[in-house]
Design a protein around this motif. Structure first.
Motif, mmCIF file in Angstrom:
data_model
loop_
_atom_site.group_PDB
_atom_site.id
_atom_site.type_symbol
_atom_site.label_atom_id
_atom_site.label_comp_id
_atom_site.label_asym_id
_atom_site.label_seq_id
_atom_site.Cartn_x
_atom_site.Cartn_y
_atom_site.Cartn_z
ATOM 1 N N ALA A 37 16.039 2.673 8.515
ATOM 2 C CA ALA A 37 15.864 1.447 9.307
ATOM 3 C C ALA A 37 14.459 1.300 9.866
ATOM 4 C CB ALA A 37 16.887 1.431 10.428
ATOM 5 N N HIS A 38 13.734 2.414 9.966
ATOM 6 C CA HIS A 38 12.384 2.358 10.555
ATOM 7 C C HIS A 38 11.291 2.523 9.504
ATOM 8 C CE1 HIS A 38 14.359 2.603 14.447
ATOM 9 N NE2 HIS A 38 15.038 3.655 14.001
ATOM 10 N N MET A 39 11.669 2.422 8.258
ATOM 11 C CA MET A 39 10.708 2.666 7.179
ATOM 12 C C MET A 39 9.711 1.529 6.991
ATOM 13 S SD MET A 39 10.558 5.367 5.166
ATOM 14 C CE MET A 39 10.327 4.853 3.473
ATOM 15 N N ARG A 40 10.123 0.297 7.344
ATOM 16 C CA ARG A 40 9.294 -0.863 7.014
ATOM 17 C C ARG A 40 7.911 -0.794 7.650
ATOM 18 N NH1 ARG A 40 13.724 -5.772 7.185
ATOM 19 N NH2 ARG A 40 14.257 -5.635 4.984
ATOM 20 N N LEU A 41 7.891 -0.602 8.972
ATOM 21 C CA LEU A 41 6.600 -0.587 9.660
ATOM 22 C C LEU A 41 5.742 0.562 9.168
ATOM 23 C CD1 LEU A 41 7.674 -1.455 13.287
ATOM 24 C CD2 LEU A 41 6.837 -2.958 11.526
ATOM 25 N N LEU A 42 6.370 1.739 9.037
ATOM 26 C CA LEU A 42 5.628 2.917 8.577
ATOM 27 C C LEU A 42 5.046 2.675 7.185
ATOM 28 C CD1 LEU A 42 4.862 5.912 8.933
ATOM 29 C CD2 LEU A 42 7.034 6.496 7.851
ATOM 30 N N THR A 43 5.874 2.134 6.293
ATOM 31 C CA THR A 43 5.426 1.941 4.918
ATOM 32 C C THR A 43 4.297 0.914 4.830
ATOM 33 O OG1 THR A 43 7.678 2.411 4.200
ATOM 34 C CG2 THR A 43 6.216 1.411 2.596
ATOM 35 N N MET A 44 4.421 -0.187 5.577
ATOM 36 C CA MET A 44 3.359 -1.202 5.537
ATOM 37 C C MET A 44 2.024 -0.619 6.003
ATOM 38 S SD MET A 44 4.578 -3.876 4.273
ATOM 39 C CE MET A 44 5.955 -3.152 3.375
ATOM 40 N N GLY A 45 2.094 0.180 7.069
ATOM 41 C CA GLY A 45 0.868 0.803 7.571
ATOM 42 C C GLY A 45 0.274 1.779 6.574
ATOM 43 N N VAL A 46 1.151 2.598 5.967
ATOM 44 C CA VAL A 46 0.663 3.589 4.994
ATOM 45 C C VAL A 46 0.058 2.887 3.774
ATOM 46 C CG1 VAL A 46 1.395 5.385 3.393
ATOM 47 C CG2 VAL A 46 2.229 5.400 5.747
ATOM 48 N N VAL A 47 0.745 1.840 3.280
ATOM 49 C CA VAL A 47 0.230 1.118 2.105
ATOM 50 C C VAL A 47 -1.134 0.511 2.397
ATOM 51 C CG1 VAL A 47 0.612 -0.937 0.691
ATOM 52 C CG2 VAL A 47 2.479 0.647 1.085
ATOM 53 N N MET A 48 -1.267 -0.097 3.573
ATOM 54 C CA MET A 48 -2.546 -0.735 3.901
ATOM 55 C C MET A 48 -3.658 0.307 4.028
ATOM 56 S SD MET A 48 -3.168 -3.900 6.443
ATOM 57 C CE MET A 48 -3.124 -3.057 7.992
ATOM 58 N N LEU A 49 -3.335 1.455 4.638
ATOM 59 C CA LEU A 49 -4.342 2.511 4.776
ATOM 60 C C LEU A 49 -4.773 3.046 3.407
ATOM 61 C CD1 LEU A 49 -3.029 4.533 7.851
ATOM 62 C CD2 LEU A 49 -5.134 3.192 7.700
ATOM 63 N N LEU A 50 -3.805 3.251 2.515
ATOM 64 C CA LEU A 50 -4.132 3.769 1.181
ATOM 65 C C LEU A 50 -5.009 2.785 0.405
ATOM 66 C CD1 LEU A 50 -0.706 5.328 0.128
ATOM 67 C CD2 LEU A 50 -2.810 6.539 0.717
ATOM 68 N N VAL A 51 -4.653 1.489 0.504
ATOM 69 C CA VAL A 51 -5.454 0.492 -0.215
ATOM 70 C C VAL A 51 -6.868 0.421 0.363
ATOM 71 C CG1 VAL A 51 -5.681 -1.979 -0.662
ATOM 72 C CG2 VAL A 51 -3.486 -0.854 -0.988
ATOM 73 N N LEU A 52 -6.971 0.437 1.684
ATOM 74 C CA LEU A 52 -8.302 0.365 2.301
ATOM 75 C C LEU A 52 -9.133 1.607 1.975
ATOM 76 C CD1 LEU A 52 -7.402 -1.157 5.787
ATOM 77 C CD2 LEU A 52 -8.617 -2.271 3.920
ATOM 78 N N ARG A 53 -8.453 2.753 1.779
ATOM 79 C CA ARG A 53 -9.185 3.978 1.471
ATOM 80 C C ARG A 53 -9.634 4.023 0.013
ATOM 81 N NH1 ARG A 53 -11.755 7.151 -0.305
ATOM 82 N NH2 ARG A 53 -11.940 9.411 0.040
ATOM 83 N N PHE A 54 -8.734 3.681 -0.908
ATOM 84 C CA PHE A 54 -9.038 3.880 -2.330
ATOM 85 C C PHE A 54 -9.417 2.584 -3.053
ATOM 86 C CE2 PHE A 54 -6.204 7.401 -1.172
ATOM 87 C CZ PHE A 54 -7.019 8.476 -1.526
ATOM 88 N N SER A 55 -9.097 1.435 -2.487
ATOM 89 C CA SER A 55 -9.479 0.166 -3.120
ATOM 90 C C SER A 55 -9.737 -0.856 -2.010
ATOM 91 C CB SER A 55 -8.354 -0.311 -4.055
ATOM 92 O OG SER A 55 -8.742 -1.491 -4.713
ATOM 93 N N PRO A 56 -10.823 -0.679 -1.254
ATOM 94 C CA PRO A 56 -11.033 -1.479 -0.038
ATOM 95 C C PRO A 56 -11.140 -2.976 -0.278
ATOM 96 C CG PRO A 56 -12.974 -0.162 -0.580
ATOM 97 C CD PRO A 56 -11.882 0.307 -1.477
ATOM 98 N N ARG A 57 -11.434 -3.390 -1.499
ATOM 99 C CA ARG A 57 -11.495 -4.828 -1.781
ATOM 100 C C ARG A 57 -10.172 -5.374 -2.295
ATOM 101 N NH1 ARG A 57 -15.930 -5.552 -5.928
ATOM 102 N NH2 ARG A 57 -15.615 -7.755 -5.483
ATOM 103 N N GLY A 58 -9.136 -4.546 -2.281
ATOM 104 C CA GLY A 58 -7.820 -4.994 -2.713
ATOM 105 C C GLY A 58 -7.543 -4.631 -4.158
ATOM 106 N N LEU A 59 -6.270 -4.786 -4.554
ATOM 107 C CA LEU A 59 -5.880 -4.437 -5.918
ATOM 108 C C LEU A 59 -6.525 -5.363 -6.944
ATOM 109 C CD1 LEU A 59 -2.068 -3.780 -5.330
ATOM 110 C CD2 LEU A 59 -3.893 -2.093 -5.558
ATOM 111 N N MET A 60 -6.743 -6.617 -6.578
ATOM 112 C CA MET A 60 -7.361 -7.579 -7.487
ATOM 113 C C MET A 60 -8.564 -8.185 -6.757
ATOM 114 S SD MET A 60 -5.363 -10.590 -9.596
ATOM 115 C CE MET A 60 -4.130 -9.514 -10.314
ATOM 116 N N PRO A 61 -9.685 -7.498 -6.736
ATOM 117 C CA PRO A 61 -10.804 -7.903 -5.869
ATOM 118 C C PRO A 61 -11.480 -9.195 -6.319
ATOM 119 C CG PRO A 61 -11.444 -6.076 -7.262
ATOM 120 C CD PRO A 61 -9.984 -6.291 -7.509
#
Length: 450
Positions: free
Chosen positions: A424-448
């Motif tokens: 039930a608490h996965m949504r917020l955690l997952t959104m934060g983790v996904v955004m951090l991973l994208v900003l770290r490894f693809s800061p301009r987004g998946l389709m820059p």
């Protein structure tokens, strides 16, 4: 891997996620076409919202965190256009409400004119205060009397002014008015954006963010508390829709025969038919808006907007009116969010003001734009589809993780108990983790942006 090949792979990957949800009963996938179509319809709406935010942020660098307010205005438009007028509401006080609103607007116009015509000094200050005080009390006297009359009409079922649907008791037969309401929702949002932009677009981006957030909360407070407008927190239900009703299809012999030829029972076939209808309509709107956004991006106007975004000082030195251009794109992006808000209320069939939460209608849309790739319209749309899928599926994913990690443990074990609450608490955690991973490894987004 070339950029075009990578983008193609990403599109196919996201499409495959929705396809698996509708066809495969494996892992976290339900194998339910109904579930997949429902998810797809909301993803189409989310992609339209992401497209609007991408215009503001990706094209112009405007930090709007008041998306929720524009979406709510779109929902209000759906009620005011597609619902029938409440019988007797105009006579009971509707006209008086409109007169009060006109008097309020006239007070503001008169104040502006007086200050423009008079020389600075005590006389102008006293005149301004006099107009505002007298205008306020006259406005409240006229307006409040009208509101009391409207809200007294059967408050258990109506108590509001209603809408413009002329179908009367058969208003649901005029479902096309729901589609008419969508661009009107865009106009409502555009009007609010013009007011906000005229007052806040000269501010720095952080102050603009605070201003848009505050005004979005004001818009929502008005919708929640002004019962005469859309019943406030009592909600408006039973909105007409532009697709057939399931119960009508199930009693149609032609449809029953067609469903049998598909190998489906009438109930399942009618449910899928309605959702496919929504998908087609929403797809048309998304494609039209996407084409228009792409044409704008590649036009001289779009290039100018990106030049302003990259270096405002240089653009001003070249004679560009930065504030006026920001106002244009702020209105356009907000209007698109308003259209999406009206579409969402139509598919829900009801306006529920308490459901508008900044997490769902602002934070999540920003995640879609950042993950997809700000400055790229296709990236924003891709982010809308991907993040919405994740938003819906992350809960079964969390339950699967809990099941795997607690296999063999006693259900009363403290770890098993904690993990059972994990999903039930996965949504917020997952959104934060996904955004951090994208900003770290693809800061301009998946389709820059190209």
């Amino acid at each position: 891997m070339s950029l075009s090949l990578r983008n193609t792979f990403l599109v196919l990957f996201v499409a495959g996620l929705y396809l698996l949800e509708g066809t495969t009963e494996f892992w976290i996938f339900s194998g339910s076409p109904d579930s997949a179509l429902k998810m797809l319809n909301f993803a189409l709406i989310a992609a339209i919202m992401a497209l609007g935010v991408n215009l503001q942020w990706g094209f112009a660098g405007l930090f709007n965190v008041g998306i929720m307010g524009f979406v709510a205005l779109g929902g209000l438009a759906a009620v005011l256009i597609s619902m029938p007028p409440t019988e007797g509401a105009m006579a009971a006080g509707g006209w008086r409400v409109l007169l009060g609103l006109l008097m309020g607007a006239a007070t503001i116009v008169l104040t502006v004119l007086a200050r423009a015509k008079m020389a600075p000094g005590h006389v102008r200050t006293l005149t301004t205060l006099g107009i505002l005080v007298v205008g306020f009390f006259v406005f409240r006297w006229v307006f409040d009397g009208g509101v009391a009359g409207v809200e007294a009409i059967n408050p258990a079922s109506t108590g509001n002014i209603g809408g413009l649907n002329f179908g009367g008791e058969n208003y649901k037969d005029y479902g096309w008015m729901a589609i008419v309401a969508w661009p009107v929702g865009g106009l409502f949002a555009a009007g609010a954006a013009w007011v906000i932009g005229k007052t806040a677009l000269g501010l720095r981006s952080d102050y603009l963010a605070i201003a848009t957030l505050g005004i979005a909360e004001i818009i929502l407070a008005v919708i929640k508390n002004e019962d005469w407008l859309s019943r406030g927190v009592k909600n408006v239900t039973g909105l007409p829709r532009p697709v057939p009703y399931e119960i009508d299809l199930q009693s149609d012999p032609t449809f029953i025969e067609r469903a049998a030829s598909w190998g489906l029972d009438p109930v399942t076939a009618s449910t899928l038919w309605v959702k496919v209808g929504y998908s087609l309509i929403f797809t048309v709107f998304l494609v039209v808006l996407l084409v228009l956004a792409q044409l704008a991006l590649s036009s001289p106007w779009g290039r100018m907007m990106r030049a302003i975004r990259d270096n405002e000082t240089a653009a001003e030195a070249m004679g560009k009116n930065v504030t006026a251009r920001h106002l244009q794109i702020f209105i356009l992006g907000s209007a698109i969010c308003g259209i999406a808000g009206a579409m969402m209320v139509t598919i829900d069939g009801q306006l529920t003001p308490t459901s508008y939460q900044p997490l769902r209608f602002t934070f999540l849309i920003w995640v879609m734009v950042i993950v997809g790739g700000s400055g790229n319209n296709f990236g924003a749309v891709l982010g809308g589809f991907l993040i919405w899928w994740l938003w819906v599926m992350v809960e079964p994913l969390g339950l699967w993780v809990a099941e795997v990690t607690t296999a063999g443990l006693d259900p009363t074990n403290w770890f098993a108990v904690r993990m059972s609450e994990f999903g039930a608490h996965m949504r917020l955690l997952t959104m934060g983790v996904v955004m951090l991973l994208v900003l770290r490894f693809s800061p301009r987004g998946l389709m820059p942006e190209k």
